[in-house]
Design a protein around this motif. Structure first.
Motif, PDB file in Angstrom:
ATOM      1  N   LYS A  90       0.480   8.332   0.898  1.00 33.81           N
ATOM      2  CA  LYS A  90       1.549   9.212   0.406  1.00 33.81           C
ATOM      3  C   LYS A  90       2.015   8.708  -0.956  1.00 33.81           C
ATOM      4  O   LYS A  90       3.190   8.418  -1.161  1.00 33.81           O
ATOM      5  N   LYS A  91       1.052   8.631  -1.881  1.00 35.43           N
ATOM      6  CA  LYS A  91       1.313   8.011  -3.174  1.00 35.43           C
ATOM      7  C   LYS A  91       2.470   8.661  -3.932  1.00 35.43           C
ATOM      8  O   LYS A  91       3.316   7.961  -4.483  1.00 35.43           O
ATOM      9  N   GLY A 122       0.829  -1.203   0.000  1.00 37.18           N
ATOM     10  CA  GLY A 122       0.000   0.000   0.000  1.00 37.18           C
ATOM     11  C   GLY A 122       0.859   1.246   0.000  1.00 37.18           C
ATOM     12  O   GLY A 122       2.051   1.199   0.320  1.00 37.18           O
ATOM     13  N   ASP A 123       0.234   2.378  -0.368  1.00 36.70           N
ATOM     14  CA  ASP A 123       1.000   3.627  -0.435  1.00 36.70           C
ATOM     15  C   ASP A 123       0.884   4.459   0.843  1.00 36.70           C
ATOM     16  O   ASP A 123       1.503   5.500   0.965  1.00 36.70           O
ATOM     17  N   GLY A 124       0.082   4.033   1.801  1.00 35.09           N
ATOM     18  CA  GLY A 124      -0.029   4.732   3.075  1.00 35.09           C
ATOM     19  C   GLY A 124      -0.532   6.155   2.950  1.00 35.09           C
ATOM     20  O   GLY A 124      -0.273   6.982   3.819  1.00 35.09           O
ATOM     21  N   GLU A 151       9.194   2.318   3.388  1.00 35.70           N
ATOM     22  CA  GLU A 151       8.425   2.672   4.579  1.00 35.70           C
ATOM     23  C   GLU A 151       8.667   4.129   4.983  1.00 35.70           C
ATOM     24  O   GLU A 151       7.750   4.806   5.437  1.00 35.70           O
ATOM     25  N   GLY A 154       6.462   6.301   3.223  1.00 37.07           N
ATOM     26  CA  GLY A 154       5.065   6.196   3.607  1.00 37.07           C
ATOM     27  C   GLY A 154       4.381   4.910   3.189  1.00 37.07           C
ATOM     28  O   GLY A 154       3.218   4.688   3.497  1.00 37.07           O
ATOM     29  N   ALA A 155       5.083   4.031   2.488  1.00 36.24           N
ATOM     30  CA  ALA A 155       4.481   2.806   1.976  1.00 36.24           C
ATOM     31  C   ALA A 155       4.395   1.738   3.057  1.00 36.24           C
ATOM     32  O   ALA A 155       5.094   1.788   4.061  1.00 36.24           O
ATOM     33  N   THR A 156       3.504   0.773   2.827  1.00 36.59           N
ATOM     34  CA  THR A 156       3.495  -0.443   3.633  1.00 36.59           C
ATOM     35  C   THR A 156       4.103  -1.527   2.769  1.00 36.59           C
ATOM     36  O   THR A 156       3.762  -1.678   1.597  1.00 36.59           O
TER      37      THR A 156
END
Length: 125
Positions: free
Chosen positions: A69-70, A65-67, A116, A119-121
């Motif tokens: 913060k794409k 996922g982008d959290g 991370e 901002g990604a998961t």
């Protein structure tokens, strides 16, 4: 018979996303899974019980996922993979998706940390 060198050249010119799409299409066409083929081949090569004792040396860095913060994640994916803007955006939007496959543990941990921080998961497989 097909010109094998031409096929090799054509496959070498594919982007990461095109190669992943080709893999899916072949799996659907032939009714097989690349992951299943690797899982079946591994025990045959090492004998009974040997693969279970081996420590995993290759990891896949999976963007889950982008959290929220794409843009930051797309920038980081571009830096890691060398993809163009459109391909990186497509990869991020189609999560969960592999960013890098078959990397050693240290590199996988480093890439996970980079993503991370953007901002990604991320998960390692």
């Amino acid at each position: 018979m097909a010109d094998l060198q031409k096929i090799v050249d054509d496959l070498s010119a594919l982007t990461v996303l095109e190669a992943a799409e080709l893999s899916k299409l072949l799996e659907e066409k032939w009714g097989v899974s690349a992951a299943a083929a690797v899982a079946v081949a591994a025990p045959a090569g090492g004998g009974a019980g040997a693969p279970a004792a081996e420590e995993k040396t290759e990891f896949d860095v999976i963007l889950t996922g982008d959290g929220g913060k794409k843009i930051n994640v797309i920038k980081e994916v571009r830096a890691i993979t060398g993809l163009g803007l459109t391909e990186a955006k497509t990869l991020v939007e189609s999560a969960p998706k592999a960013v890098k496959e078959g990397v050693n543990k240290d590199e996988a941990e480093k890439l996970k940390k980079q993503l991370e921080e953007a901002g990604a998961t991320v998960e390692l497989k």
